[in-house]
Design a protein around this motif. Structure first.
Motif, mmCIF file in Angstrom:
data_model
loop_
_atom_site.group_PDB
_atom_site.id
_atom_site.type_symbol
_atom_site.label_atom_id
_atom_site.label_comp_id
_atom_site.label_asym_id
_atom_site.label_seq_id
_atom_site.Cartn_x
_atom_site.Cartn_y
_atom_site.Cartn_z
ATOM 1 N N ASP A 196 9.869 4.321 42.794
ATOM 2 C CA ASP A 196 10.015 4.097 44.239
ATOM 3 C C ASP A 196 10.315 2.631 44.569
ATOM 4 O O ASP A 196 9.890 2.132 45.607
ATOM 5 C CB ASP A 196 8.760 4.586 44.985
ATOM 6 N N HIS A 197 11.073 1.946 43.706
ATOM 7 C CA HIS A 197 11.367 0.525 43.963
ATOM 8 C C HIS A 197 12.157 0.328 45.259
ATOM 9 O O HIS A 197 11.950 -0.654 45.955
ATOM 10 C CB HIS A 197 12.156 -0.083 42.804
ATOM 11 N N THR A 198 13.075 1.249 45.548
ATOM 12 C CA THR A 198 13.875 1.069 46.775
ATOM 13 C C THR A 198 12.971 1.164 47.995
ATOM 14 O O THR A 198 13.044 0.319 48.908
ATOM 15 C CB THR A 198 14.985 2.140 46.841
ATOM 16 N N GLU A 199 12.091 2.160 47.995
ATOM 17 C CA GLU A 199 11.165 2.329 49.125
ATOM 18 C C GLU A 199 10.310 1.071 49.290
ATOM 19 O O GLU A 199 10.021 0.639 50.395
ATOM 20 C CB GLU A 199 10.241 3.526 48.884
ATOM 21 N N GLY A 263 5.549 -5.454 35.336
ATOM 22 C CA GLY A 263 5.474 -4.609 36.527
ATOM 23 C C GLY A 263 4.540 -3.429 36.283
ATOM 24 O O GLY A 263 4.586 -2.798 35.222
ATOM 25 N N LEU A 264 3.684 -3.145 37.270
ATOM 26 C CA LEU A 264 2.714 -2.047 37.124
ATOM 27 C C LEU A 264 2.889 -1.009 38.232
ATOM 28 O O LEU A 264 1.922 -0.371 38.655
ATOM 29 C CB LEU A 264 1.288 -2.612 37.143
ATOM 30 N N ASN A 265 4.114 -0.857 38.706
ATOM 31 C CA ASN A 265 4.378 0.174 39.717
ATOM 32 C C ASN A 265 3.937 1.530 39.146
ATOM 33 O O ASN A 265 4.415 1.943 38.077
ATOM 34 C CB ASN A 265 5.886 0.155 40.018
ATOM 35 N N PRO A 266 3.046 2.250 39.846
ATOM 36 C CA PRO A 266 2.511 3.500 39.285
ATOM 37 C C PRO A 266 3.584 4.544 38.967
ATOM 38 O O PRO A 266 3.372 5.370 38.073
ATOM 39 C CB PRO A 266 1.580 4.034 40.380
ATOM 40 N N THR A 267 4.729 4.489 39.659
ATOM 41 C CA THR A 267 5.772 5.483 39.351
ATOM 42 C C THR A 267 6.480 5.190 38.026
ATOM 43 O O THR A 267 7.339 5.951 37.604
ATOM 44 C CB THR A 267 6.836 5.567 40.480
ATOM 45 N N ARG A 268 6.106 4.076 37.383
ATOM 46 C CA ARG A 268 6.701 3.734 36.085
ATOM 47 C C ARG A 268 5.690 3.843 34.938
ATOM 48 O O ARG A 268 6.035 3.493 33.800
ATOM 49 C CB ARG A 268 7.242 2.294 36.129
ATOM 50 N N LEU A 269 4.459 4.272 35.236
ATOM 51 C CA LEU A 269 3.412 4.135 34.212
ATOM 52 C C LEU A 269 3.075 5.439 33.488
ATOM 53 O O LEU A 269 2.053 5.525 32.815
ATOM 54 C CB LEU A 269 2.136 3.549 34.835
ATOM 55 N N GLY A 270 3.944 6.455 33.627
ATOM 56 C CA GLY A 270 3.641 7.750 33.014
ATOM 57 C C GLY A 270 3.379 7.656 31.516
ATOM 58 O O GLY A 270 2.478 8.310 30.986
ATOM 59 N N ALA A 271 4.142 6.816 30.822
ATOM 60 C CA ALA A 271 3.990 6.747 29.360
ATOM 61 C C ALA A 271 2.634 6.152 28.984
ATOM 62 O O ALA A 271 2.035 6.528 27.969
ATOM 63 C CB ALA A 271 5.123 5.929 28.753
ATOM 64 N N GLY A 313 6.968 17.744 34.959
ATOM 65 C CA GLY A 313 6.603 17.002 36.172
ATOM 66 C C GLY A 313 6.367 15.514 35.917
ATOM 67 O O GLY A 313 6.457 14.697 36.828
ATOM 68 N N GLU A 314 6.037 15.176 34.658
ATOM 69 C CA GLU A 314 5.748 13.769 34.337
ATOM 70 C C GLU A 314 6.998 13.005 33.923
ATOM 71 O O GLU A 314 6.975 11.778 33.830
ATOM 72 C CB GLU A 314 4.769 13.697 33.162
ATOM 73 N N ILE A 315 8.078 13.736 33.646
ATOM 74 C CA ILE A 315 9.266 13.098 33.045
ATOM 75 C C ILE A 315 9.781 11.905 33.859
ATOM 76 O O ILE A 315 10.024 10.837 33.291
ATOM 77 C CB ILE A 315 10.393 14.142 32.784
ATOM 78 N N PRO A 316 9.940 12.036 35.208
ATOM 79 C CA PRO A 316 10.517 10.881 35.917
ATOM 80 C C PRO A 316 9.693 9.598 35.774
ATOM 81 O O PRO A 316 10.250 8.506 35.815
ATOM 82 C CB PRO A 316 10.547 11.334 37.389
ATOM 83 N N SER A 317 8.386 9.723 35.572
ATOM 84 C CA SER A 317 7.562 8.508 35.486
ATOM 85 C C SER A 317 7.601 7.872 34.094
ATOM 86 O O SER A 317 6.975 6.829 33.867
ATOM 87 C CB SER A 317 6.116 8.834 35.859
ATOM 88 N N LEU A 318 8.318 8.514 33.163
ATOM 89 C CA LEU A 318 8.396 7.948 31.808
ATOM 90 C C LEU A 318 9.766 8.177 31.192
ATOM 91 O O LEU A 318 9.931 8.097 29.976
ATOM 92 C CB LEU A 318 7.267 8.518 30.920
#
Ligand code: S3P
Length: 441
Positions: A196-199, A263-271, A313-318
């Motif tokens: 959600d970086h754009t948001e 960066g620790l944006n939660p939408t990037r931390l799935g892995a 469901g987790e794929i986009p975050s990782l």
């Protein structure tokens, strides 16, 4: 040409030390595009200086934005864009191509051809062009239906309501940027969260975005006619670039690692969540935020991993971490499964296939049936000579495999790492002992 990386490991490779990863690619590209659309002087501090972001920077300049580069910041003077005299070549950058297609489709008076390298020409663009056409956009495919190159003739678009058929931050962002130049409201419905970086960045450019969450979906609303105003954007380190060190920090012996300013944006931390479920000893500490983007320190300690499972469901975050997660699976006890990763087939390479092929070349057994990957571990890897399919994430995967395998390996086409991580070999030299890396022709 530094296109072959030769690796010599005389003894088991160990890892330790501190690292600041390269800056975030997604955030840098968004800041450049918004800076060009915005009136006034936008300063992007600590931008990623790599091939993809340089393609985006040059495109902004050719569109008429003023561009001033200093070592640790890039200034973009935006607002007055015009049609460039030639095509804009976005190289390998899917993010730049897709976000610009959206932004420029809504820019009256600007006519532009957007093109790129062979890989970019093979990647789907219909997912952006179809909804943009629903908004009234004038976009023409110049060679193959659904693919770049395209000619975009900017015009005033209409607002609309659109449910994303694929969870893609690039599609979402392209439509939000198009929404800035639309009459009425653009409403985007997202069922599976993507980055959600754009948001998070739009408010910094004085654009108000309404976000309603509930019923398992997010609705994003942007009102047309909101003119972005210049901003200062500080770019944190890229978790996706840092991920090679996170995985090697867990799997190699040594004192472990400390990764700063990441960066620790939660939408990037799935892995990280998946590795945590597998028993990884990773400590994440938030230290602050640049605007709405959190950043901090990730400490990684050598760990014994258990099998893990990644569901669709987790794929986009990782999404960008899957190749290295698959490598981690080769060293985890039991059978790990990564499911629903079909999107990887349309990345810079068919990344499901190239990931499996790279792991197999290093001696791993991997089962890939359609979009389900199964990896049993732990497995012993052996050295190999591989090629990275022009894909920066495969170059990073191959380097990590070579470190675990020991002995002598060779990675052809390694310069593709420069797409997002130009200092990778220098960082490897600093953090690893027992490995010698030689880049040459
Ligand atoms: C990106 C989004 C992801 C990711 C890509 C960068 C972005 O792609 O794989 O590396 O900056 O928006 P999708 O949104 O198409 O999944």
């Amino acid at each position: 040409m530094n296109d072959v990386l030769r690796i010599f490991c005389a003894q088991p490779v160990e890892i330790g030390g501190e690292l600041t990863p390269p800056s975030d690619k997604s955030i840098t590209i968004r800041a450049l595009i918004l800076g060009a659309l915005a009136d006034g002087s936008t300063v992007v501090r600590n931008p990623l200086n790599a091939l993809d972001t340089r393609s985006a920077l040059l495109a902004m300049q050719l569109l008429g934005a003023g561009v001033y580069e200093r070592e640790h910041d890039w200034t973009i003077i935006g607002g007055e864009l015009h049609s460039p005299s030639g095509a804009l070549d976005l190289g390998n950058s899917g993010t730049a191509l897709r976000l610009l297609t959206g932004a420029l489709a809504a820019r009256s008076g600007v006519e532009v051809v957007l093109t790129g390298d062979t890989s970019l020409h093979s990647r789907p663009l219909g997912r952006i062009v179809d909804p943009l056409r629903e908004m009234g956009a004038d976009i023409e495919y110049l060679e193959n239906e659904g693919r770049a190159p395209v000619r975009v003739r900017g015009k005033r678009l209409k607002g609309f309501r659109y449910e994303l058929p694929v969870p893609s931050a690039q599609v979402k962002s392209a439509l939000l940027l198009a929404g800035l130049g639309a009459e009425g409201t653009v409403e985007i419905i997202e069922r599976t969260a993507s980055r959600d970086h754009t948001e998070r960045m739009l408010p910094a450019f004085s654009v108000s975005l309404e976000i309603d969450e509930g019923d398992g979906r997010r609705v994003l609303k942007v009102r047309g006619g909101e003119k972005p105003k210049c901003a200062e954007v500080v770019v944190p380190g890229d978790i996706s670039a840092a991920f090679i060190w996170i995985v090697l920090g867990l799997l190699l012996s040594g004192e472990g690692l400390s990764i700063r300013d990441v960066g620790l944006n939660p939408t990037r931390l799935g892995a990280l969540r998946v590795l945590d479920s597998a028993g990884a000893r990773i400590v994440v500490q938030q230290e602050g935020a640049h605007g709405l983007e959190p950043f901090g320190i990730i400490a990684v300690h050598p760990s014994r991993l258990r099998r893990f499972r990644v569901d669709s469901g987790e794929i986009p975050s990782l999404i960008d971490e899957i190749p290295l997660l698959a490598l981690a699976a080769t060293q985890a006890e039991g059978e790990s499964v990564i499911e629903g990763a079909a999107e990887l087939k349309v990345k810079e390479s068919d990344r499901l296939r190239t990931t499996a092929e790279t792991l197999v070349a290093f001696g791993a057994q991997v089962e890939l049936i359609d979009d389900v990957m199964r990896v049993s571990g732990p497995q012993r890897l052996h050295p190999a000579a591989v090629e990275c399919a022009g894909d920066h994430r495969i170059a990073m995967l191959a380097l990590a495999c070579a470190m675990l395998a020991g002995g002598q390996s060779e990675i052809k086409g390694f310069s593709s790492a420069d797409i997002s991580y130009p200092g990778l070999v220098a960082d490897a030299d600093r953090l690893l002992t027992g490995a010698e890396l030689a880049q040459g022709g």
